[in-house]
Design a protein around this motif. Structure first.
Motif, PDB file in Angstrom:
ATOM      1  N   UNK A 170      -6.923   8.126  13.384  1.00  0.00           N
ATOM      2  CA  UNK A 170      -5.925   7.069  13.186  1.00  0.00           C
ATOM      3  C   UNK A 170      -6.529   5.901  12.411  1.00  0.00           C
ATOM      4  N   UNK A 171      -7.753   5.545  12.778  1.00  0.00           N
ATOM      5  CA  UNK A 171      -8.409   4.438  12.084  1.00  0.00           C
ATOM      6  C   UNK A 171      -8.518   4.753  10.600  1.00  0.00           C
ATOM      7  N   UNK A 172      -8.818   5.995  10.294  1.00  0.00           N
ATOM      8  CA  UNK A 172      -8.946   6.403   8.897  1.00  0.00           C
ATOM      9  C   UNK A 172      -7.586   6.364   8.194  1.00  0.00           C
ATOM     10  N   UNK A 173      -6.593   6.963   8.826  1.00  0.00           N
ATOM     11  CA  UNK A 173      -5.292   7.080   8.175  1.00  0.00           C
ATOM     12  C   UNK A 173      -4.575   5.737   8.067  1.00  0.00           C
ATOM     13  N   UNK A 174      -4.671   4.921   9.131  1.00  0.00           N
ATOM     14  CA  UNK A 174      -3.877   3.691   9.164  1.00  0.00           C
ATOM     15  C   UNK A 174      -4.590   2.509   8.515  1.00  0.00           C
ATOM     16  N   UNK A 175      -5.902   2.508   8.538  1.00  0.00           N
ATOM     17  CA  UNK A 175      -6.627   1.336   8.049  1.00  0.00           C
ATOM     18  C   UNK A 175      -7.360   1.638   6.747  1.00  0.00           C
ATOM     19  N   UNK A 176      -8.133   2.710   6.718  1.00  0.00           N
ATOM     20  CA  UNK A 176      -8.985   2.947   5.556  1.00  0.00           C
ATOM     21  C   UNK A 176      -8.191   3.479   4.367  1.00  0.00           C
ATOM     22  N   UNK A 177      -7.311   4.444   4.629  1.00  0.00           N
ATOM     23  CA  UNK A 177      -6.564   5.057   3.525  1.00  0.00           C
ATOM     24  C   UNK A 177      -5.791   4.033   2.690  1.00  0.00           C
ATOM     25  N   UNK A 178      -5.004   3.161   3.330  1.00  0.00           N
ATOM     26  CA  UNK A 178      -4.258   2.193   2.511  1.00  0.00           C
ATOM     27  C   UNK A 178      -5.184   1.319   1.669  1.00  0.00           C
ATOM     28  N   UNK A 179      -6.381   1.038   2.201  1.00  0.00           N
ATOM     29  CA  UNK A 179      -7.299   0.173   1.462  1.00  0.00           C
ATOM     30  C   UNK A 179      -7.938   0.899   0.293  1.00  0.00           C
ATOM     31  N   UNK A 180      -7.962   2.218   0.347  1.00  0.00           N
ATOM     32  CA  UNK A 180      -8.614   2.931  -0.749  1.00  0.00           C
ATOM     33  C   UNK A 180      -7.611   3.387  -1.802  1.00  0.00           C
ATOM     34  N   UNK A 181      -6.378   2.892  -1.715  1.00  0.00           N
ATOM     35  CA  UNK A 181      -5.370   3.272  -2.710  1.00  0.00           C
ATOM     36  C   UNK A 181      -5.837   3.046  -4.149  1.00  0.00           C
ATOM     37  N   UNK A 182      -6.442   1.895  -4.468  1.00  0.00           N
ATOM     38  CA  UNK A 182      -6.892   1.730  -5.855  1.00  0.00           C
ATOM     39  C   UNK A 182      -7.852   2.833  -6.273  1.00  0.00           C
ATOM     40  N   UNK A 183      -8.729   3.214  -5.362  1.00  0.00           N
ATOM     41  CA  UNK A 183      -9.672   4.286  -5.672  1.00  0.00           C
ATOM     42  C   UNK A 183      -8.965   5.594  -5.906  1.00  0.00           C
ATOM     43  N   UNK A 184      -7.954   5.851  -5.103  1.00  0.00           N
ATOM     44  CA  UNK A 184      -7.227   7.107  -5.246  1.00  0.00           C
ATOM     45  C   UNK A 184      -6.465   7.117  -6.572  1.00  0.00           C
ATOM     46  N   UNK A 185      -5.885   5.984  -6.914  1.00  0.00           N
ATOM     47  CA  UNK A 185      -5.199   5.906  -8.207  1.00  0.00           C
ATOM     48  C   UNK A 185      -6.200   6.152  -9.338  1.00  0.00           C
ATOM     49  N   UNK A 186      -7.344   5.473  -9.243  1.00  0.00           N
ATOM     50  CA  UNK A 186      -8.346   5.605 -10.300  1.00  0.00           C
ATOM     51  C   UNK A 186      -8.784   7.057 -10.468  1.00  0.00           C
ATOM     52  N   UNK A 187      -9.087   7.708  -9.351  1.00  0.00           N
ATOM     53  CA  UNK A 187      -9.544   9.092  -9.477  1.00  0.00           C
ATOM     54  C   UNK A 187      -8.419   9.994  -9.963  1.00  0.00           C
ATOM     55  N   UNK A 188      -7.187   9.671  -9.546  1.00  0.00           N
ATOM     56  CA  UNK A 188      -6.066  10.492  -9.991  1.00  0.00           C
ATOM     57  C   UNK A 188      -5.912  10.446 -11.506  1.00  0.00           C
ATOM     58  N   UNK A 189      -6.035   9.236 -12.070  1.00  0.00           N
ATOM     59  CA  UNK A 189      -5.911   9.133 -13.526  1.00  0.00           C
ATOM     60  C   UNK A 189      -6.951  10.017 -14.183  1.00  0.00           C
ATOM     61  N   UNK A 190      -8.147   9.948 -13.648  1.00  0.00           N
ATOM     62  CA  UNK A 190      -9.219  10.722 -14.245  1.00  0.00           C
ATOM     63  C   UNK A 190      -8.958  12.216 -14.176  1.00  0.00           C
ATOM     64  N   UNK A 191      -8.566  12.680 -12.985  1.00  0.00           N
ATOM     65  CA  UNK A 191      -8.304  14.118 -12.867  1.00  0.00           C
ATOM     66  C   UNK A 191      -7.183  14.508 -13.806  1.00  0.00           C
ATOM     67  N   UNK A 192      -6.134  13.686 -13.840  1.00  0.00           N
ATOM     68  CA  UNK A 192      -4.980  14.052 -14.634  1.00  0.00           C
ATOM     69  C   UNK A 192      -5.354  14.139 -16.114  1.00  0.00           C
ATOM     70  N   UNK A 193      -6.006  13.082 -16.603  1.00  0.00           N
ATOM     71  CA  UNK A 193      -6.355  13.077 -18.028  1.00  0.00           C
ATOM     72  C   UNK A 193      -7.320  14.217 -18.342  1.00  0.00           C
ATOM     73  N   UNK A 194      -8.273  14.446 -17.432  1.00  0.00           N
ATOM     74  CA  UNK A 194      -9.226  15.537 -17.652  1.00  0.00           C
ATOM     75  C   UNK A 194      -8.521  16.872 -17.757  1.00  0.00           C
ATOM     76  N   UNK A 195      -7.593  17.110 -16.826  1.00  0.00           N
ATOM     77  CA  UNK A 195      -6.886  18.391 -16.825  1.00  0.00           C
ATOM     78  C   UNK A 195      -5.982  18.500 -18.043  1.00  0.00           C
TER      79      UNK A 195
END
Lengths: 321, 294, 361
Positions: free
Chosen positions: B199-224
């Protein structure tokens, strides 16, 4: 008097606890942690460990063109000697070195110049940075076609410009000339990746403390002195990583030479990667191609060692739960 | 007399020309031209007729600009249009799936590498990172055989699985950087406040790492989206091809249709460039994260 | 509310003992401070009580219940962190509501409790803000609020004031004290600042090198430090310590002078394992003379620091720096020769070998 349970104990009071636990019990203790990495690990194993093993195996056999593994014949190191002794290999090696070093050095220098020029705040800086980054973002295939058209022997705009400016009498056939082809491809590569170096170094520049610059100015340092004594030392770490990444990328680049010239004319624009590809998928010489790949692999591992070292510096000092 | 006193009171200091600044401006202008002119020429060519493109000396500015090349590519009633739109869809589909799967796999791994110290962590981390070092070609032959064995040749599955692995190291590395920057006290606080580790991971950490997830998503998408080598090797069926490979078919089939090819190249670049421009902040951060710490 | 008992608690990292056999009891409603220099094991001890780290040995019980293997969420504790650990993506309201939501309380009850806590801490007007829009002191209050909404058995506080500026720290110090007084809560408070411990806590546990050095009321720790570490750690300025040699009924300096001891002190000195003794004295017990005085020992003034209502002189005696408080009107200059008189009743003698305070048995 209040409850005093713990009085100062001698330093050796509780030294009777266990020594460092052994590896098995540590793994068992951390077994839940592995669940997090498991999916990534499985994917990586299937798509990395297996191919690496397989490439090494293939490099010791002669395998029929149809890749029927049951018909393969053990040939020991002969694939390696075949590759290492061929004159094409030597030629391609020199081209690979030229390609990698020239692309890296020029991309880095252009990137450094751009980063330093863009460091000062001015109107349109963000737009300029975005524009310069576009070549890095688009696909190398697109870049290759665009430049192939620019270099076109009859209707290419570069040839036409050089004639119009009086550099040459007639359009140069850039890509069909052993003397010009590699340099022409390197230009495309630099066009595509210099802005990567730029972005990295811009980020690096932001870590240079302003105070140091002011201090240096007070101490009477001119622009060059400030760059050399203040800015540059701060950029060392970033520069290392950037150069390494550029080298790895250039060493591994495939699309630009493959799409633009296919390694020609007469192998003049082959680099290791395209050459291996041609041996394998063009001529079905799987064994030689694999041996070639293993050699490349060893070179990459050496670079990789420095890459990871540069990347993970300072990581171990961090504390975790 | 008055002149001299005026000068004495307020001396006119002639500011020396800052040569470095001028050098920077000249240099930037050169870089801008170097970067933009090829792209401009691509666009100019794409609005010419084939006849207009094949002239010497070239038409510097299209005499009769036309969007015909674009209409042709985007027209679903014509064969070229059908092919192009299918390639476009294939690319999109493969890239999107790669991105989503990549995030699902990379997030827990990155979190574990950031937070836990388990035996073998360093080795695994090294192994994952080193994947970045290997050229596609080394993996091409064995992966081709592997995909053939798994019956994935000529399917998008083969591409997605492969793209996943070369996206993963970077994604894990980037996300680990983000998790490193999220104070562990936040999770501790959540666990004391009554949350389980998950729960701590899903409710607290995940929302805070959204910028990171967006950043990595762009990279994967452009790479693919931009990937060529595997798509070129694994796919031979026309209806499966992705854009970078499919576009080559245009080139060989319509060998002399440069304006058409430039239009196709332009359309192929539009999604990634738009994505890059919109999410530039994240993209740049993803690019530089890790290399520029502290 | 509940009492907290630590019994022979141990935490090791490899061969390093971060917490070494610590036992202490926090009575119900008591405010205790774990105090010591950084790396002394105080925060580790707190994390062990919270259940954020697994113990290597010993037992911890909260309210007569052994909690060794319980998850933090099941220990009925609340914690305030040094960096406040407010959830940055949640508003103040959501931050306060989070512990209650985790316990699946009905919405109306959550709202009521959040509003109550906000009123108590005077942060009602901040409920819609995000943590980054708050000042340090406001964040501190929200962190306190998040701890108290749940009405836990024990409050754990990890250096909650160390990120605040000096003025705010003094203010929050009294607020936390008031908070403890109003709720009559059991509080375990970690700090590196002995002044915080002395001013706030009912009892202080002084730690060093993973070991519990002394656990007692601040007054007792101040008056009877068990060893030279505690003596030099508690009090500001710290107790001055002068290494000397016991000879008969006196302490002798290599500089040549002797300090005669009272009968009681002589008996204490006789209990030392060797004849090496450390003489300790607090600044307020010393008297300074400008001329040679019987029973006073010679020294040389190093610096003079006027602070307004009291002036501190630092005097070199036998190579050690000794702090002495003087009337602000005192006229003395650096490098002046002075004579320092000790108060036999209020001097401390330590065994230089074991560093322990010497007792007259």
């Amino acid at each position: 008097m209040s409850t005093i349970t713990g009085q100062a104990a001698g330093p050796s009071a509780a030294r009777a606890v266990q020594k460092k636990p052994n590896i098995v019990s540590r793994i068992i203790k951390h077994r839940a942690d592995y669940l997090y990495v498991l999916p990534a690990l499985i994917v990586m194993l299937v798509v990395i460990a297996f191919p690496i093993y397989y490439t090494i195996e293939l490099s010791f056999f002669r395998t029929p063109p149809n890749l029927q593994m049951k018909d393969k014949i053990w040939t020991g190191l002969s694939n390696y000697s075949l590759v290492l002794n061929s004159s094409v290999f030597h030629e391609v090696t020199i081209q690979t070195i030229i390609w990698t070093l020239a692309s890296t050095v020029f991309s880095f220098l252009l990137g450094l110049g751009a980063a330093l020029s863009l460091h000062r705040e001015f109107v349109g800086r963000g737009v300029l940075r975005a524009l310069l980054l576009i070549p890095y973002v688009i696909s190398a295939v697109a870049a290759s076609y665009v430049w192939k058209w620019l270099y076109h022997s009859d209707f290419g705009v570069i040839g036409a410009i050089s004639v119009a400016l009086g550099f040459t009498d007639e359009p140069i056939n850039f890509l069909d000339n052993r003397q010009t082809v590699l340099a022409s491809l390197i230009v495309v590569n630099i066009w595509k990746e210099f802005s990567f170096a730029m972005v990295m170094l811009m980020a690096g520049l932001q870590t240079v403390p302003d105070q140091l610059h002011r201090a240096a100015m007070v101490d009477g340092a001119n622009t060059w002195d400030r760059f050399w004594h203040v800015t540059f030392p701060h950029l060392k770490g970033v520069s290392m990583v950037t150069i390494l990444l550029l080298m790895v990328a250039n060493f591994n680049s495939f699309i630009i030479p493959f799409v633009m010239t296919g390694g020609g004319p007469a192998d003049a624009s082959h680099i290791w990667i395209t050459h291996i590809y041609q041996l394998a998928f063009g001529r079905q010489q799987w064994g030689a191609a694999s041996a070639y790949a293993v050699i490349l692999f060893v070179v990459m591992m050496t670079l990789g060692y420095f890459y990871v070292k540069a990347l993970t510096r300072g990581d171990e000092t961090r504390q975790g739960a | 007399m008055t002149d001299t006193t005026a000068t004495r009171i307020r001396p006119v200091v002639k500011k020396p020309v800052d040569w470095w600044r001028w050098a920077g401006r000249v240099f930037l202008t050169f870089l801008l031209l170097f970067t933009v002119l090829p792209m401009a020429w691509m666009i100019l060519t794409s609005v010419k007729s084939q006849f207009a493109a094949m002239q010497y000396p070239p038409q510097w500015w299209p005499a009769e600009p036309t969007l015909n090349n674009y209409f042709k590519l985007l027209d679903p009633t014509q064969r070229i249009g059908q092919d192009f739109l299918r390639y476009f869809w294939n690319s999109f589909y493969v890239s999107l799936l790669t991105t989503i799967l990549g995030v699902v796999v990379a997030v827990p791994a990155a979190y574990a590498f950031s937070r836990f110290r388990f035996p073998g962590r360093n080795f695994m981390f090294f192994a994952v990172l080193v994947r970045n070092m290997f050229p596609a070609v080394v993996f091409l032959m064995p992966l081709f055989l592997l995909m053939r064995w798994m019956g994935l040749v000529n399917t998008h599955g083969s591409l997605i699985l492969t793209y996943l692995t070369f996206g993963l190291p970077l994604s894990i590395w980037l996300l680990k950087g983000f998790y490193d920057n999220i104070p562990i006290q936040l999770e501790q606080a959540a666990r004391i406040d009554g949350a389980t580790r998950l729960q701590a991971f899903l409710l607290i950490v995940m929302p805070l790492s959204t910028p990171g997830i967006i950043a990595t998503s762009i990279f994967s998408f452009i790479g693919a989206w931009n990937e060529y080598v595997y798509a070129y090797t694994f796919l031979s069926r026309d209806d499966q091809m992705t854009l970078p490979v499919g576009i080559q078919r245009f080139f060989t089939e319509f060998a002399t249709d440069w304006p058409g090819l430039m239009a196709a190249t332009f359309l192929m670049s539009v999604p990634v460039v738009v994505m890059f421009l919109v999410l530039q902040k994240y993209f740049v951060r993803a690019l530089t994260e890790g290399a520029v710490k502290h | 509310m509940a009492e907290v008992v630590l019994q022979n608690v141990i935490k090791t990292y490899g061969n390093l003992y971060a917490v070494n056999d610590v036992s202490l009891t926090v009575n119900d409603g008591e405010f205790i401070a774990l105090v010591g220099p950084s790396g002394c094991g105080k925060t580790t001890t707190l994390n062990l009580i919270a259940g954020l780290l697994p113990m290597s040995g010993g037992d911890i019980s909260i309210g007569n219940r052994i909690v060794n293997d319980l998850d933090p969420k099941d220990r009925d504790i609340a914690m305030v962190f040094q960096n406040y650990a407010l959830y940055p993506n949640k508003t103040v309201y959501k931050n306060l509501a989070f512990p209650l939501q985790m316990r699946k309380l009905p919405k109306e009850e959550i709202d009521r409790k959040v509003q109550d806590a906000a009123r108590l801490l005077d942060i009602t007007h901040l409920l819609d803000r995000k943590p980054r829009e708050l000042s340090g002191g406001q964040q501190q209050r929200v962190a306190l609020g998040r701890a108290l909404v749940r009405d836990p058995a024990v409050f754990l506080m990890d250096e909650p004031l160390s990120n605040l500026d000096a003025k705010l720290r003094v203010q929050m110090r009294s607020e936390i004290k008031r908070f403890h007084h109003n709720l009559n809560a059991t509080v375990v408070y970690v700090t590196h600042d002995q002044l915080e411990a002395v001013t706030m806590a009912d009892k202080m546990a002084v730690m060093s090198g993973g070991l519990l050095q002394q656990y007692d009321t601040p007054a007792n720790v101040f008056a009877n430090p068990v060893n030279t570490f505690v003596a030099s750690f508690v009090g500001s300025p710290a107790m001055s310590l002068i290494p000397l040699e016991a000879v008969g009924n006196a302490l002798r300096s290599p500089e040549g002078w002797e300090l005669p001891l009272s009968q009681l002190n002589a008996r204490k000195a006789a209990n030392s394992t060797t004849n090496k003794i450390v003489l300790g004295a607090r600044h307020s017990t010393l008297k300074l003379h400008k001329a040679a005085t019987p029973g006073a020992v010679p020294g040389k003034v190093y610096t003079v620091e006027p602070t307004g209502d009291v002036t501190f002189a630092q005097v070199f005696i036998n190579g050690a720096v000794v702090n002495i408080s003087l009337e602000p009107t005192a006229r003395i200059e650096p490098d002046e020769m002075v004579w320092v008189e000790f108060d036999q009743e209020r001097m401390h003698l330590f065994d230089a070998e074991t560093t322990m305070a010497l007792k007259a048995i």
